[in-house]
Design a protein around this motif. Sequence first.
Motif, PDB file in Angstrom:
ATOM      1  N   GLN A 194       0.930  -1.327  -0.060  1.00 21.58           N
ATOM      2  CA  GLN A 194       0.076  -0.027   0.012  1.00 21.58           C
ATOM      3  C   GLN A 194       0.932   1.127   0.042  1.00 21.58           C
ATOM      4  N   ASP A 195       2.043   1.082   0.034  1.00 21.29           N
ATOM      5  CA  ASP A 195       2.987   2.243  -0.147  1.00 21.29           C
ATOM      6  C   ASP A 195       2.901   2.648  -1.458  1.00 21.29           C
ATOM      7  N   PRO A 196       3.162   4.228  -1.500  1.00 21.53           N
ATOM      8  CA  PRO A 196       3.244   5.159  -0.522  1.00 21.53           C
ATOM      9  C   PRO A 196       1.938   5.850  -0.060  1.00 21.53           C
ATOM     10  N   HIS A 197       0.834   5.198  -0.492  1.00 23.72           N
ATOM     11  CA  HIS A 197      -0.550   5.567  -0.233  1.00 23.72           C
ATOM     12  C   HIS A 197      -0.781   5.917   1.248  1.00 23.72           C
ATOM     13  N   LEU A 198      -0.683   4.746   1.757  1.00 30.77           N
ATOM     14  CA  LEU A 198      -0.866   4.846   3.414  1.00 30.77           C
ATOM     15  C   LEU A 198       0.208   5.986   4.119  1.00 30.77           C
ATOM     16  N   GLY A 199       1.401   6.076   3.476  1.00 27.95           N
ATOM     17  CA  GLY A 199       2.406   6.964   4.388  1.00 27.95           C
ATOM     18  C   GLY A 199       2.083   8.486   4.039  1.00 27.95           C
ATOM     19  N   THR A 200       1.443   8.867   2.837  1.00 32.22           N
ATOM     20  CA  THR A 200       1.159  10.185   2.543  1.00 32.22           C
ATOM     21  C   THR A 200      -0.361  10.498   2.669  1.00 32.22           C
ATOM     22  N   LEU A 201      -1.070   9.679   3.238  1.00 32.90           N
ATOM     23  CA  LEU A 201      -2.513   9.873   3.573  1.00 32.90           C
ATOM     24  C   LEU A 201      -2.759  11.367   4.122  1.00 32.90           C
ATOM     25  N   ASP A 202      -3.390  12.248   3.688  1.00 32.84           N
ATOM     26  CA  ASP A 202      -3.530  13.485   4.302  1.00 32.84           C
ATOM     27  C   ASP A 202      -4.805  14.498   3.739  1.00 32.84           C
ATOM     28  N   SER A 203      -5.609  13.678   2.728  1.00 27.11           N
ATOM     29  CA  SER A 203      -6.636  14.361   2.301  1.00 27.11           C
ATOM     30  C   SER A 203      -7.515  13.260   1.790  1.00 27.11           C
ATOM     31  N   LEU A 204      -8.822  13.741   1.455  1.00 22.27           N
ATOM     32  CA  LEU A 204      -9.949  12.904   0.955  1.00 22.27           C
ATOM     33  C   LEU A 204      -9.451  12.311  -0.301  1.00 22.27           C
ATOM     34  N   TYR A 205      -8.559  13.386  -1.280  1.00 24.58           N
ATOM     35  CA  TYR A 205      -8.229  13.098  -2.544  1.00 24.58           C
ATOM     36  C   TYR A 205      -7.153  11.909  -2.351  1.00 24.58           C
ATOM     37  N   ALA A 206      -6.457  12.132  -1.310  1.00 23.25           N
ATOM     38  CA  ALA A 206      -5.479  10.697  -1.146  1.00 23.25           C
ATOM     39  C   ALA A 206      -5.921   9.563  -0.612  1.00 23.25           C
ATOM     40  N   LEU A 207      -6.940   9.706   0.072  1.00 22.63           N
ATOM     41  CA  LEU A 207      -7.977   8.686   0.570  1.00 22.63           C
ATOM     42  C   LEU A 207      -8.487   7.842  -0.706  1.00 22.63           C
ATOM     43  N   LYS A 208      -8.979   8.667  -1.434  1.00 23.32           N
ATOM     44  CA  LYS A 208      -9.481   7.911  -2.797  1.00 23.32           C
ATOM     45  C   LYS A 208      -8.210   7.441  -3.460  1.00 23.32           C
ATOM     46  N   ARG A 209      -7.099   7.649  -3.808  1.00 21.84           N
ATOM     47  CA  ARG A 209      -6.090   7.128  -4.315  1.00 21.84           C
ATOM     48  C   ARG A 209      -5.644   5.883  -3.738  1.00 21.84           C
ATOM     49  N   LEU A 241     -15.456   0.120   0.414  1.00 24.82           N
ATOM     50  CA  LEU A 241     -14.658   1.091   0.345  1.00 24.82           C
ATOM     51  C   LEU A 241     -15.018   2.533   0.083  1.00 24.82           C
ATOM     52  N   ASP A 242     -16.023   2.535  -0.953  1.00 24.41           N
ATOM     53  CA  ASP A 242     -17.015   3.742  -0.848  1.00 24.41           C
ATOM     54  C   ASP A 242     -17.650   4.024   0.066  1.00 24.41           C
ATOM     55  N   MET A 243     -18.320   3.111   0.911  1.00 25.21           N
ATOM     56  CA  MET A 243     -19.228   3.442   1.813  1.00 25.21           C
ATOM     57  C   MET A 243     -18.364   4.053   3.008  1.00 25.21           C
ATOM     58  N   ALA A 244     -16.914   3.489   3.328  1.00 22.29           N
ATOM     59  CA  ALA A 244     -16.362   4.056   4.144  1.00 22.29           C
ATOM     60  C   ALA A 244     -15.647   5.358   4.062  1.00 22.29           C
ATOM     61  N   ILE A 245     -15.407   5.644   2.631  1.00 19.04           N
ATOM     62  CA  ILE A 245     -14.960   6.839   2.351  1.00 19.04           C
ATOM     63  C   ILE A 245     -15.968   8.018   2.619  1.00 19.04           C
ATOM     64  N   ALA A 246     -17.211   7.491   2.266  1.00 16.36           N
ATOM     65  CA  ALA A 246     -18.230   8.429   2.306  1.00 16.36           C
ATOM     66  C   ALA A 246     -18.453   8.779   3.722  1.00 16.36           C
ATOM     67  N   GLU A 247     -18.355   7.753   4.793  1.00 15.37           N
ATOM     68  CA  GLU A 247     -18.361   8.150   6.184  1.00 15.37           C
ATOM     69  C   GLU A 247     -17.362   9.082   6.615  1.00 15.37           C
ATOM     70  N   VAL A 248     -16.032   8.994   6.141  1.00  8.79           N
ATOM     71  CA  VAL A 248     -15.055   9.882   6.415  1.00  8.79           C
ATOM     72  C   VAL A 248     -15.338  11.127   5.689  1.00  8.79           C
ATOM     73  N   ALA A 249     -15.789  11.374   4.512  1.00 10.40           N
ATOM     74  CA  ALA A 249     -16.617  12.538   3.992  1.00 10.40           C
ATOM     75  C   ALA A 249     -17.469  13.297   4.811  1.00 10.40           C
TER      76      ALA A 249
END
Length: 214
Positions: free
Chosen positions: A85-100, A198-206
């Motif tokens: 999952q690198d580098p996505h987990l390590g650079t997670l800092d936005s909703l856009y990054a979460l979707k990536r 995943l989409d439902m989880a991201i919707a909860e974060v959003a």
Amino acid sequence: MSKTPTPPRPTPSPALTRRGAATRARIIATAADLIHAHGAERTSLDDVMEAGGFSKSQLYHYFSDKNALVLEVIRFQTERVLAAQDPHLGTLDSLYALKRWRDALLAINAAGGTAGCPLGSLASEVSNDFETARLDCAAGFAKWSGLLELGFARMQARGEIGPFADPHTLGIAVLSAVQGGLLLAKTARSAEPLRVALDMAIAEVARHTTTGAA
């Protein structure tokens, strides 16, 4: 796994030579692949020796028994799952990054033939009968959810999610969605359940995003 009392943690072995470390790593990687494909219960030490071309003396030089090898496989799979999952987990800092990160997980799952999560599969098999293995699996999941938590904390520090959101709870919730989605995707032989989860989880974060970020 057969029922067994919790064994003591093995005493650290003396430093290995480069060749010895490489052999030990190959044994663990071979066992990890076999266990992911067939399960820990159905994978014997003889299977590992045959698949990797190892002798019995080699295997028992590095591992006292099958349980000792399974514990190393859990640690190996934890690192392999997180590294994928690198580098996505390590650079997670936005909703856009979460979707990536979501897109990367779907790609990883597709590349693996919807074979499920190596760590999740191990946890479901060994947790009832092998307490040390259960604890190691729990530690692996805690490390994974902790990386998500750090990402949500960064989002909160940037003002993208509100102050009342709990990064720790979000990390556990999102990882729970991942594991459920992976299990259903494995059963259905389709990535659709993972995508939905995943989409439902991201919707909860959003839902926790601030007005400006949304």
